[in-house]
Design an enzyme around this catalytic site. Sequence first.
Site, short mmCIF file in Angstrom:
data_model
loop_
_atom_site.label_atom_id
_atom_site.label_comp_id
_atom_site.label_asym_id
_atom_site.label_seq_id
_atom_site.Cartn_x
_atom_site.Cartn_y
_atom_site.Cartn_z
N ASN A 17 0.85 -1.19 0.00
CA ASN A 17 0.00 0.00 0.00
C ASN A 17 0.89 1.25 0.00
O ASN A 17 1.43 1.62 1.03
CB ASN A 17 -0.90 -0.05 1.25
CG ASN A 17 -1.81 1.15 1.36
OD1 ASN A 17 -1.93 1.94 0.43
ND2 ASN A 17 -2.46 1.29 2.51
N LYS A 19 0.04 4.26 -0.48
CA LYS A 19 -0.67 5.44 0.06
C LYS A 19 -0.44 6.67 -0.83
O LYS A 19 -0.23 6.52 -2.03
CB LYS A 19 -0.26 5.68 1.52
CG LYS A 19 -0.45 4.42 2.37
CD LYS A 19 -0.35 4.68 3.84
CE LYS A 19 -0.49 3.37 4.59
NZ LYS A 19 -0.51 3.53 6.03
N HIS A 105 -9.84 1.16 4.43
CA HIS A 105 -8.62 1.40 5.21
C HIS A 105 -8.94 2.41 6.31
O HIS A 105 -9.72 3.35 6.09
CB HIS A 105 -7.51 1.92 4.29
CG HIS A 105 -6.17 1.94 4.96
ND1 HIS A 105 -5.83 2.89 5.89
CD2 HIS A 105 -5.11 1.10 4.86
CE1 HIS A 105 -4.60 2.64 6.33
NE2 HIS A 105 -4.14 1.55 5.72
N GLU A 107 -7.37 4.85 7.41
CA GLU A 107 -7.10 6.25 7.06
C GLU A 107 -8.29 6.84 6.30
O GLU A 107 -8.62 8.01 6.45
CB GLU A 107 -5.80 6.34 6.25
CG GLU A 107 -4.59 6.18 7.15
CD GLU A 107 -3.35 5.63 6.47
OE1 GLU A 107 -3.29 5.59 5.23
OE2 GLU A 107 -2.43 5.21 7.20
N GLU A 177 -6.01 -4.70 10.53
CA GLU A 177 -5.02 -3.64 10.74
C GLU A 177 -5.42 -2.84 11.98
O GLU A 177 -6.24 -1.91 11.88
CB GLU A 177 -4.98 -2.69 9.54
CG GLU A 177 -4.45 -3.31 8.28
CD GLU A 177 -3.76 -2.27 7.39
OE1 GLU A 177 -2.65 -2.54 6.94
OE2 GLU A 177 -4.34 -1.20 7.16
N GLY A 183 1.90 2.48 10.77
CA GLY A 183 2.91 3.54 10.68
C GLY A 183 3.51 3.92 12.01
O GLY A 183 4.07 5.01 12.17
N SER A 222 2.83 -1.80 10.61
CA SER A 222 4.26 -1.82 10.91
C SER A 222 4.93 -3.16 10.59
O SER A 222 5.76 -3.66 11.36
CB SER A 222 4.51 -1.42 12.38
OG SER A 222 4.10 -0.09 12.59
P1 PGA Z 1 2.42 0.48 7.69
O1 PGA Z 1 1.01 0.70 6.96
O2 PGA Z 1 3.01 -0.80 7.17
O3 PGA Z 1 3.22 1.69 7.30
O4 PGA Z 1 2.14 0.42 9.14
C1 PGA Z 1 0.14 -0.38 6.75
C2 PGA Z 1 -1.15 0.11 6.15
O5 PGA Z 1 -1.64 1.16 6.57
O6 PGA Z 1 -1.73 -0.52 5.25
#
Ligand code: PGA
Length: 262
Positions: A17, A19, A105, A107, A177, A183, A222
């Site tokens: 991903n 983003k 997601h 976000e 998630e 992140g 992460s």
């Molecule tokens: P990350 O993001 O690996 O940077 O934690 C995962 C995601 O949001 O899909």
Amino acid sequence: MVSRMPKQKSPPILAANWKMNGDIQSIKRLLDGLRNDLFDEEIKPGQVVVFPPHVYLQMVAKNIGNTNILLGGQDADERESGSVTGGVSAKMLRDVGCDYVLLGHSERRILFSEDNDGIFQKLKQASNVGLKAIVCVGENLEQRKAGQVLEVISSQLKALISQDTSSQPEELLIAYEPVWAIGSNKSATIEQIGYALAEIRKILRDIDTDFYESTKILYGGSVTEKNIGEILAIDVVDGALIGGASLDSKSFSKIWRIAKTI
Ligand code: PGA
């Protein structure tokens, strides 16, 4: 007790991903890096899926065209077409070469106020045009502290996963998630992941055993080359959704090399 033993299961799925990161130059560099480190690997179709920002989909589609790496959109609109300024439909994703779409997601739930009803509509649009969908579920830190993990993932899943399986995409993947692990450099523990994914599997079975038996469940939050091995060794984990570490071709290729030995 969650098993950490290596097991016989399908090869893991790695979903990258990207983003809202990158530009033409940096995405070209990322693809060049992947070409050097990853493209010659024996990847089965669907084992590695990349999710670039929408505006770069066609560019990436062209670049990965002769590989088994597949393409996905990071979101699709809940409407089919029409007066939706800024919207990108599931059909458009299909048109530019996507096989997958990422939906729900955290976000998007937080920054764009997406709710379960809207995500369900998006899932239907994806299904109508033959896109495979990865749908994200997961609790935030407050909910975890309040002991509501199960309640949250169960209500998110039940709202999205219909008993009317005819409206579900041909291939549905669930990504667990936890919002606090995204992140943050603070992945969920093996026990937390094992527990949540086993519960997700139970909920899916309770809805429709036959239909959801083969649903793949991923972990995201992460994930790096340091923890991918132990995460994929959990028997209920079918793959990983990777954000930050997928933006670096070296890290992502290392993750792949570890994943393929699991
Ligand atoms: P990350 O993001 O690996 O940077 O934690 C995962 C995601 O949001 O899909």
